[in-house]
Write a protein that holds these residues in place. Structure first.
Motif, PDB file in Angstrom:
ATOM      1  N   VAL A   1      -4.849   6.856  -0.857  1.00  0.00           N
ATOM      2  CA  VAL A   1      -4.210   5.573  -0.549  1.00  0.00           C
ATOM      3  C   VAL A   1      -4.515   4.616  -1.693  1.00  0.00           C
ATOM      4  O   VAL A   1      -5.665   4.489  -2.116  1.00  0.00           O
ATOM      5  N   VAL A   2      -3.469   3.957  -2.207  1.00  0.00           N
ATOM      6  CA  VAL A   2      -3.654   2.965  -3.259  1.00  0.00           C
ATOM      7  C   VAL A   2      -2.933   1.687  -2.855  1.00  0.00           C
ATOM      8  O   VAL A   2      -2.092   1.682  -1.947  1.00  0.00           O
TER       9      VAL A   2
ATOM     10  N   VAL B  74       0.845  -1.198   0.000  1.00  0.00           N
ATOM     11  CA  VAL B  74       0.000   0.000   0.000  1.00  0.00           C
ATOM     12  C   VAL B  74       0.876   1.242   0.000  1.00  0.00           C
ATOM     13  O   VAL B  74       2.053   1.208   0.385  1.00  0.00           O
ATOM     14  N   PHE B  75       0.273   2.343  -0.446  1.00  0.00           N
ATOM     15  CA  PHE B  75       0.993   3.620  -0.485  1.00  0.00           C
ATOM     16  C   PHE B  75      -0.009   4.735  -0.225  1.00  0.00           C
ATOM     17  O   PHE B  75      -1.091   4.753  -0.810  1.00  0.00           O
ATOM     18  N   GLY B  76       0.365   5.658   0.671  1.00  0.00           N
ATOM     19  CA  GLY B  76      -0.483   6.820   0.931  1.00  0.00           C
ATOM     20  C   GLY B  76       0.306   8.099   0.751  1.00  0.00           C
ATOM     21  O   GLY B  76       1.540   8.102   0.857  1.00  0.00           O
ATOM     22  N   ASP B  77      -0.386   9.190   0.472  1.00  0.00           N
ATOM     23  CA  ASP B  77       0.294  10.482   0.379  1.00  0.00           C
ATOM     24  C   ASP B  77      -0.286  11.454   1.402  1.00  0.00           C
ATOM     25  O   ASP B  77      -1.186  11.104   2.172  1.00  0.00           O
TER      26      ASP B  77
ATOM     27  N   ALA C  32     -10.914  -8.303  -2.914  1.00  0.00           N
ATOM     28  CA  ALA C  32     -11.293  -8.317  -1.504  1.00  0.00           C
ATOM     29  C   ALA C  32     -10.104  -8.048  -0.587  1.00  0.00           C
ATOM     30  O   ALA C  32     -10.177  -7.228   0.335  1.00  0.00           O
ATOM     31  N   VAL C  33      -9.002  -8.741  -0.840  1.00  0.00           N
ATOM     32  CA  VAL C  33      -7.851  -8.602   0.056  1.00  0.00           C
ATOM     33  C   VAL C  33      -7.174  -7.243  -0.141  1.00  0.00           C
ATOM     34  O   VAL C  33      -6.736  -6.611   0.832  1.00  0.00           O
ATOM     35  N   CYS C  34      -7.117  -6.748  -1.358  1.00  0.00           N
ATOM     36  CA  CYS C  34      -6.488  -5.450  -1.594  1.00  0.00           C
ATOM     37  C   CYS C  34      -7.343  -4.311  -1.043  1.00  0.00           C
ATOM     38  O   CYS C  34      -6.809  -3.331  -0.501  1.00  0.00           O
ATOM     39  N   ASP C  35      -8.651  -4.442  -1.154  1.00  0.00           N
ATOM     40  CA  ASP C  35      -9.540  -3.435  -0.571  1.00  0.00           C
ATOM     41  C   ASP C  35      -9.407  -3.417   0.946  1.00  0.00           C
ATOM     42  O   ASP C  35      -9.415  -2.346   1.572  1.00  0.00           O
TER      43      ASP C  35
ATOM     44  N   THR D  72      -2.726   6.891  -9.918  1.00  0.00           N
ATOM     45  CA  THR D  72      -4.006   6.594  -9.277  1.00  0.00           C
ATOM     46  C   THR D  72      -4.244   5.087  -9.364  1.00  0.00           C
ATOM     47  O   THR D  72      -3.563   4.376 -10.114  1.00  0.00           O
ATOM     48  N   GLN D  73      -5.218   4.607  -8.613  1.00  0.00           N
ATOM     49  CA  GLN D  73      -5.449   3.164  -8.581  1.00  0.00           C
ATOM     50  C   GLN D  73      -5.771   2.596  -9.960  1.00  0.00           C
ATOM     51  O   GLN D  73      -5.263   1.537 -10.346  1.00  0.00           O
TER      52      GLN D  73
END
Length: 617
Positions: free
Chosen positions: A221-222, A213-216, A254-257, A329-330
């Motif tokens: 968050v993606v 995961v990555f957030g700014d 499901a797992v990535c969400d 973006t995602q």
């Protein structure tokens, strides 16, 4: 964009960060201990500062010296890499308080996810599924044993502040719990300064799935999809890959969400990994995947994610820390091909994976493979730090292609005289079950006999060594007539020593072998050889009860005294080296006649630590 960066780490990850920073025009500052002064990561940086002596506690873990180095060199930011202080919230706060940019997770997020019990409670509140277990404050052995009994064996004891497989023990039966708990707490205290543990139900067919995961700083968050890190030994990752085999689109979503929800629950910024445990007994299913923990840093295995997404995650870190939005973006992220990474360790699988240290007279890798390494030929592997020599990273259009390339890469790796797990990696990557995607965390234990090379050379290696001694046998008539007699068989027998043992064999070439400075390399193995010495003894005498140090390290426990009667297999002392514990046990029933081991003392390989005799005298 950040203009100057101090890298508060060493070895492979320091070189990795320097590579990207240089591409972005960022000035880099390395810090190093005295024994690391000649290491490649120091030479490759624009500037370097010595911050102490070899033990990490006197150098890489000294927050004050790191901050002093940053001030003295005019660094604008600090990147902690992974390990050491990368997940230390106090250090992160100190960096920010000093007016520097912290290229890592926010201190609040580190604290929220750094303690496994608190992190699980937070995930439950966020609707992320977690494995059943005990997260309580009562840490008495009796309470922990009661909870383990209630959960049902097997259970997993895990250090609350743990990571990297340290402070973790699987317990299969009630009678094994007390000893496993004591060892786990001791290791946790030594590694993290915190001996608290939690108890989890151990999944019988576990798959280790993690999501990048990555957030700014702008609330985005993606995820960059999943990795499978199921191939482990003693809870330490050995081979990682991306994507995960058998992961369908619905389960991936499901797992990535869930991973993105977990990151958002702690207002996450920067690179992080949400780790899940999956019950793989019936394939990967969304209702059988549970949150384990979050690593609030870049992971060792990040290159496989970089390979399948074609993104530079260190660049992402530096851009996010500079205040920029996420580079993608995602919906702009996708998976291309398959990638695998194997960790090449300085250890000897044939002797129970004991650590190996010393000079790297030979260190060569095959072409066409991404090699992330902290050392180079002519350098040394010291006993002070992690034993990983390099990461071998390959990519293919399909999983089968990636596995084939990984097996070839490990098999073509040449290291000497330090022993490595290269042959073990080559065998694992080529194993039919691995190639078919039938992997879980028990894979190595299940297939150990097929994966672990023997301590003796194969007949093919011996024959190849003999062929190297008489390379001109086919062209030189005088050599070809060695041992000639009337009516003799045409075969030429050659006396050769391989790994110090004598053999008499017919020379034969081995197509995938290479000879370098008296060592034959083949399929990841390395065997020194030479002509047989005339004074070589035919065999060794039977052991005399002496216990020799199998590796350089520190004595951390001596539960016996001289004169004590002991039983075969009874623990006599415990060594620690490269963050691993190794117990030495009595070779037979007898009496401790001599005890030279002293708790806290450093020992060298081959040192006599104790001697057992069968009688009273």
């Amino acid at each position: 964009m950040i203009e100057s960066l101090l890298i508060a780490n060493r070895g492979e990850i320091a070189r990795r960060i320097t590579r990207t920073a240089r591409a972005l025009g960022i000035r880099t500052i390395a810090v190093h201990s005295d024994v690391d002064a000649a290491m490649p990561f120091v030479r490759e940086a624009d500037e370097a500062v010595c911050i102490g002596t070899a033990p990490a506690a006197d150098s890489y873990l000294r927050q004050d010296r790191l901050l002093d180095a940053a001030r003295a060199t005019g660094a604008q930011a600090i990147h902690p890499g992974y390990g050491f202080l990368s997940e230390n919230a106090d250090f992160a706060e100190a960096v920010v308080a000093a007016g520097l940019v912290w290229v890592g997770a926010p201190p609040a997020a580190i604290r929220a996810m750094g303690l496994k019990d608190a992190a699980k409670a937070r995930m439950i509140a966020a609707g992320v599924p977690v494995t059943p277990g005990y997260l309580g404050e009562d840490q008495s052995p009796a309470r922990l044993k009661t909870e383990a009994d209630a959960i049902g064996y097997p259970v997993l004891i895990k250090a609350v502040a743990g990571g990297g497989g340290k402070g973790m023990r699987q317990v299969d039966a009630p009678g094994d719990f007390a000893e496993a708990l004591a060892s786990c707490q001791r290791e946790a205290a030594a590694s993290f300064g915190d001996d608290r543990v939690l108890i989890e139900k151990y999944i019988l067919s576990p798959r280790h799935i993690e999501v990048q995961v990555f957030g700014d700083m702008h609330g985005q968050v993606v995820h960059l999809f999943e990795r499978d890190c199921s191939l482990q030994r003693r809870h330490q990752k050995v081979i990682e890959e991306a994507p995960a085999p058998g992961m369908d689109a619905a389960t991936r979503a499901a797992v990535c969400d869930a991973a993105v929800r977990a990151a958002k629950a702690v207002d996450y910024v920067g690179a992080g990994t949400i780790e899940f445990i999956a019950d793989g007994s019936e394939g990967l299913r969304a209702d059988r995947i549970w949150f384990m923990e979050m690593n609030t840093r870049l992971q060792v295995e990040h290159p496989v994610t970089e390979a399948i997404t074609e993104q530079d995650l260190v660049e992402w870190q530096l851009r996010v820390a500079s205040g920029e939005p996420l580079p993608k973006t995602q919906d702009a992220l996708s998976i291309t091909g398959w990638a695998m990474e194997a960790r090449l360790y300085a250890e000897n699988p044939a002797t129970g994976f004991l650590p190996s240290t010393g000079p790297l007279d030979v260190l060569r890798f095959p072409s066409g493979v991404r090699i992330d390494s902290g050392v180079e030929e002519g350098g040394d592997v010291t006993p002070y730090y992690d034993p990983m020599i390099a990461k071998l990273i390959v990519q293919g259009a399909t999983r089968a292609e990636a596995a084939s390339r990984l097996a070839a890469a490990a098999g073509g790796t040449r290291v000497w005289p330090v022993r490595t797990n290269a042959a073990f990696l080559a065998r694992a990557a080529a194993h039919p079950d691995f190639v078919a995607g039938r992997v879980d965390t028990g894979f190595i234990a299940r297939h150990a006999d097929a994966l672990i090379p023997t301590a003796e050379p194969s007949p093919a290696i011996v024959a190849a060594a003999a062929a190297a001694i008489v390379p001109a046998a086919g062209n030189d008539p005088w050599t070809a007539l060695r041992g000639f007699r009337s009516n003799a068989t045409p075969a030429m027998r050659v006396a050769v020593e391989v790994a110090g043992q004598p053999y008499l064999t017919d020379p034969a070439s081995l197509p995938d072998a290479a000879v370098v400075d008296g060592v034959i390399f083949a399929r990841g193995e390395a065997w020194p050889f030479g002509e047989r010495r005339a004074d070589h003894l035919a065999g060794a005498s039977e052991g005399d009860g002496a216990l020799l140090a199998p590796m350089p390290g520190r004595v951390i426990a001596v539960p016996v005294v001289e004169g004590l009667r002991v039983a075969r297999g009874e623990r006599l002392l415990v060594l620690e080296a490269m963050k691993m514990e190794q117990a030495l046990v009595a070779p037979f029933d007898g009496v401790v006649a001599e005890l030279k081991a002293v708790e806290g003392a450093q020992v060298t390989e081959g040192m006599v630590l104790a001697r057992i005799v069968t009688g009273e005298d």
